[in-house]
Design an enzyme around this catalytic site. Structure first.
Site, PDB file in Angstrom:
ATOM      1  N   SER A  84       0.817  -1.674  -0.188  1.00 42.25           N
ATOM      2  CA  SER A  84      -0.009   0.072  -0.144  1.00 42.25           C
ATOM      3  C   SER A  84       0.667   1.348   0.245  1.00 42.25           C
ATOM      4  O   SER A  84       0.786   2.373   0.085  1.00 42.25           O
ATOM      5  CB  SER A  84      -0.467  -0.036   1.311  1.00 42.25           C
ATOM      6  OG  SER A  84      -1.406  -1.490   1.326  1.00 42.25           O
ATOM      7  N   THR A 187      -1.307   1.849   4.473  1.00 41.59           N
ATOM      8  CA  THR A 187      -1.256   3.043   4.192  1.00 41.59           C
ATOM      9  C   THR A 187      -0.125   3.462   5.686  1.00 41.59           C
ATOM     10  O   THR A 187      -0.923   3.147   6.612  1.00 41.59           O
ATOM     11  CB  THR A 187      -1.868   4.435   3.845  1.00 41.59           C
ATOM     12  OG1 THR A 187      -2.184   3.799   2.870  1.00 41.59           O
ATOM     13  CG2 THR A 187      -1.699   5.524   4.574  1.00 41.59           C
ATOM     14  N   THR A 205       1.308   6.644   0.123  1.00 43.75           N
ATOM     15  CA  THR A 205       0.526   5.675   0.063  1.00 43.75           C
ATOM     16  C   THR A 205       0.192   5.416  -1.721  1.00 43.75           C
ATOM     17  O   THR A 205       1.046   6.549  -2.225  1.00 43.75           O
ATOM     18  CB  THR A 205      -0.906   5.805   1.170  1.00 43.75           C
ATOM     19  OG1 THR A 205      -1.366   4.674   0.612  1.00 43.75           O
ATOM     20  CG2 THR A 205      -1.907   7.492  -0.196  1.00 43.75           C
ATOM     21  N   ARG A 215      -6.943   9.230  -9.878  1.00 44.13           N
ATOM     22  CA  ARG A 215      -7.406   9.500  -9.600  1.00 44.13           C
ATOM     23  C   ARG A 215      -6.508   9.233  -7.797  1.00 44.13           C
ATOM     24  O   ARG A 215      -5.249   9.082  -7.320  1.00 44.13           O
ATOM     25  CB  ARG A 215      -8.490   8.081  -8.644  1.00 44.13           C
ATOM     26  CG  ARG A 215      -9.127   7.571  -7.239  1.00 44.13           C
ATOM     27  CD  ARG A 215      -7.990   7.302  -6.055  1.00 44.13           C
ATOM     28  NE  ARG A 215      -8.767   7.298  -4.953  1.00 44.13           N
ATOM     29  CZ  ARG A 215      -8.349   6.969  -3.676  1.00 44.13           C
ATOM     30  NH1 ARG A 215      -7.319   6.774  -4.004  1.00 44.13           N
ATOM     31  NH2 ARG A 215      -9.158   7.140  -2.533  1.00 44.13           N
ATOM     32  N   VAL A 216      -6.671  10.400  -7.308  1.00 41.43           N
ATOM     33  CA  VAL A 216      -6.068  11.330  -6.004  1.00 41.43           C
ATOM     34  C   VAL A 216      -6.543  10.836  -4.864  1.00 41.43           C
ATOM     35  O   VAL A 216      -8.582  11.274  -4.764  1.00 41.43           O
ATOM     36  CB  VAL A 216      -5.304  12.490  -6.265  1.00 41.43           C
ATOM     37  CG1 VAL A 216      -5.148  13.365  -5.059  1.00 41.43           C
ATOM     38  CG2 VAL A 216      -4.946  12.645  -7.374  1.00 41.43           C
ATOM     39  N   GLY A 217      -6.652  10.045  -3.582  1.00 43.73           N
ATOM     40  CA  GLY A 217      -6.915  10.245  -2.573  1.00 43.73           C
ATOM     41  C   GLY A 217      -6.476  11.345  -1.013  1.00 43.73           C
ATOM     42  O   GLY A 217      -6.605  12.437  -1.456  1.00 43.73           O
ATOM     43  N   ASP A 218      -6.861  11.115  -0.013  1.00 42.56           N
ATOM     44  CA  ASP A 218      -6.770  11.746   0.918  1.00 42.56           C
ATOM     45  C   ASP A 218      -5.374  12.080   1.379  1.00 42.56           C
ATOM     46  O   ASP A 218      -5.558  13.861   1.812  1.00 42.56           O
ATOM     47  CB  ASP A 218      -7.954  11.325   1.633  1.00 42.56           C
ATOM     48  CG  ASP A 218      -7.629   9.949   2.393  1.00 42.56           C
ATOM     49  OD1 ASP A 218      -6.759   8.962   1.860  1.00 42.56           O
ATOM     50  OD2 ASP A 218      -7.817   9.640   3.498  1.00 42.56           O
ATOM     51  N   THR A 238      -6.619   6.278   7.589  1.00 43.72           N
ATOM     52  CA  THR A 238      -6.396   5.305   6.608  1.00 43.72           C
ATOM     53  C   THR A 238      -7.578   5.057   6.402  1.00 43.72           C
ATOM     54  O   THR A 238      -8.634   4.875   6.823  1.00 43.72           O
ATOM     55  CB  THR A 238      -5.193   4.671   7.530  1.00 43.72           C
ATOM     56  OG1 THR A 238      -5.064   3.486   6.256  1.00 43.72           O
ATOM     57  CG2 THR A 238      -5.711   3.907   8.893  1.00 43.72           C
ATOM     58  N   GLY A 239      -7.658   4.240   5.659  1.00 42.73           N
ATOM     59  CA  GLY A 239      -8.617   3.715   5.018  1.00 42.73           C
ATOM     60  C   GLY A 239      -9.716   4.295   3.600  1.00 42.73           C
ATOM     61  O   GLY A 239      -8.783   4.980   2.990  1.00 42.73           O
ATOM     62  N   GLY A 241      -9.885   6.966   1.355  1.00 42.93           N
ATOM     63  CA  GLY A 241     -10.315   8.231   1.513  1.00 42.93           C
ATOM     64  C   GLY A 241     -10.960   8.933   0.873  1.00 42.93           C
ATOM     65  O   GLY A 241     -11.395  10.400   0.963  1.00 42.93           O
TER      66      GLY A 241
HETATM   67  C1  SD4 Z   1      -6.361   6.419   0.051  1.00 45.60           C
HETATM   68  N1  SD4 Z   1      -6.536   6.354   2.744  1.00 45.60           N
HETATM   69  O1  SD4 Z   1      -5.892   6.483  -0.804  1.00 45.60           O
HETATM   70  C2  SD4 Z   1      -6.283   6.145   1.787  1.00 45.60           C
HETATM   71  C3  SD4 Z   1      -6.041   4.242   1.306  1.00 45.60           C
HETATM   72  C4  SD4 Z   1      -5.384   4.451   2.206  1.00 45.60           C
HETATM   73  O2  SD4 Z   1      -4.681   2.265   3.854  1.00 45.60           O
HETATM   74  O3  SD4 Z   1      -5.430   4.526   3.758  1.00 45.60           O
HETATM   75  N2  SD4 Z   1      -5.666   3.186   3.120  1.00 45.60           N
HETATM   76  O4  SD4 Z   1      -7.955   6.238  -0.284  1.00 45.60           O
END
Ligand code: SD4
Length: 326
Positions: A84, A187, A205, A215-218, A238-239, A241
């Site tokens: 990750s 992450t 991450t 795609r861009v996450g959080d 985490t998780g 986003g």
């Molecule tokens: C995301 N938050 O790109 C990240 C992924 C992540 O544990 O944190 N995974 O959405």
């Protein structure tokens, strides 16, 4: 329940869910170890303990919290088995590894990179964006150009293992490319306090596996996956986003701590906010980790299974977070 010194010494073991992190106060537990700052690094997911210990090593040598967390996060970024983060991260639907990262220091300076390709240590590129430019975020080709111009080298980040996982996914989902891997959860988000009592935060991450290219996450969005205010404390996420971004979770947690909530109460508030506002698909995991300037820690997730690492003057611990949906 109070975490005892014995609990802390259980290096690498995941402690039972009964340990509620809001009462952890390394500044009190380890009082006298330094000038009053709770030298500490906390990071999302228990298997980042080696990163925490590296960060702590730096803190203990007197280095600042930003340099310490950068060194710690490198360990996760360089680890081919962490799928990750950085090298070995799962690719997007086109088979390309794209990385997101951000940092924030005790002066409120921030830097981030989004959808960066071919550079193993995005945390350092984010740090350089913060230190060398007038901007906060660089994305895609521009971020890569900036990294290359500043001495980073281009590398293939797709390991054989991640390539095979991608091929396998493609075989199984030929007509439904927008099926991301919600379970790709390692992450690293880290918060560290140094001997100057200065707090920094950082996240790195490869994001969700099989995401749409671009795609861009959080993680690079300041205030979403990470926020630090040196007067108050910091938070990382985490998780999934998308849900963290929609509720600007880390900023929310720091603001709730400013209002007087403990880190634990603030993390619970932010998770409950997501649960109330979002139409959650089953199984979507989100975890928050926060620390205040006293070194008190909070952690909370939607579902069972979120763990975090705590590295202090004695060998680090892996602690299981409490969660909402029991
Ligand atoms: C995301 N938050 O790109 C990240 C992924 C992540 O544990 O944190 N995974 O959405």
């Amino acid at each position: 329940m109070k975490i005892t010194r014995r609990d802390f010494v259980k290096t690498g073991a995941v402690l039972s869910g009964g340990l509620i992190a809001n009462q952890v106060s390394p500044s009190k537990i380890f009082s006298g170890q330094n000038s009053g700052s709770p030298l500490i690094a906390v990071s999302t997911w228990g298997d980042t303990i080696k990163s925490g210990e590296k960060a702590y090593e730096y803190l203990n040598e007197g280095k600042n919290s930003l340099d310490a967390l950068e060194a710690g996060i490198w360990i996760a970024e360089n680890d081919p088995d962490n799928n990750s983060v950085g090298y070995g991260g799962l690719p997007d639907e086109d088979g390309i590894v794209t990385l997101d990262a951000s940092v924030m220091d005790w002066n409120g300076n921030a830097g981030s990179v989004a959808a960066l390709e071919g550079i193993k240590n995005p945390i350092s590129v984010a740090k350089l964006v913060m230190q060398k430019t007038k901007h906060v975020m660089l994305a895609g080709d521009g971020a890569k150009k900036f990294a290359l111009e500043n001495g980073f080298k281009e590398e293939n980040l797709l390991t054989e293992k991640s390539r095979k996982a991608w091929e396998n996914w493609k075989r199984k989902n030929p007509h439904n490319p927008n099926r991301v891997d919600e379970h790709n959860h390692d992450t690293i988000g880290m918060l560290a306090i140094d001997k100057f009592n200065n707090l920094s935060g950082g996240v790195s991450t490869s994001g969700m596996g099989w995401k749409i290219h671009g795609r861009v996450g959080d993680s690079p969005v300041i205030g979403a996956a990470m926020f630090v205010d040196n007067e108050i404390g910091g938070a990382v996420a985490t998780g999934n986003g998308e849900f963290v971004m929609r509720t600007v979770g880390s900023f929310l947690i720091v603001e709730k701590m400013r209002d007087g909530l403990t880190p634990q109460e603030a993390c619970e508030f932010a998770i409950k906010r997501i649960y109330k506002k979002a139409k959650l698909d089953k199984d979507i995991q989100i975890g928050y980790l926060a620390i205040n300037k006293k070194g008190e820690i909070g952690a909370y997730s939607l579902y069972d299974g979120f763990t975090y690492a705590v590295a202090t003057s004695i060998p680090g611990s892996v602690i299981k977070s409490d969660f909402l949906l029991k």
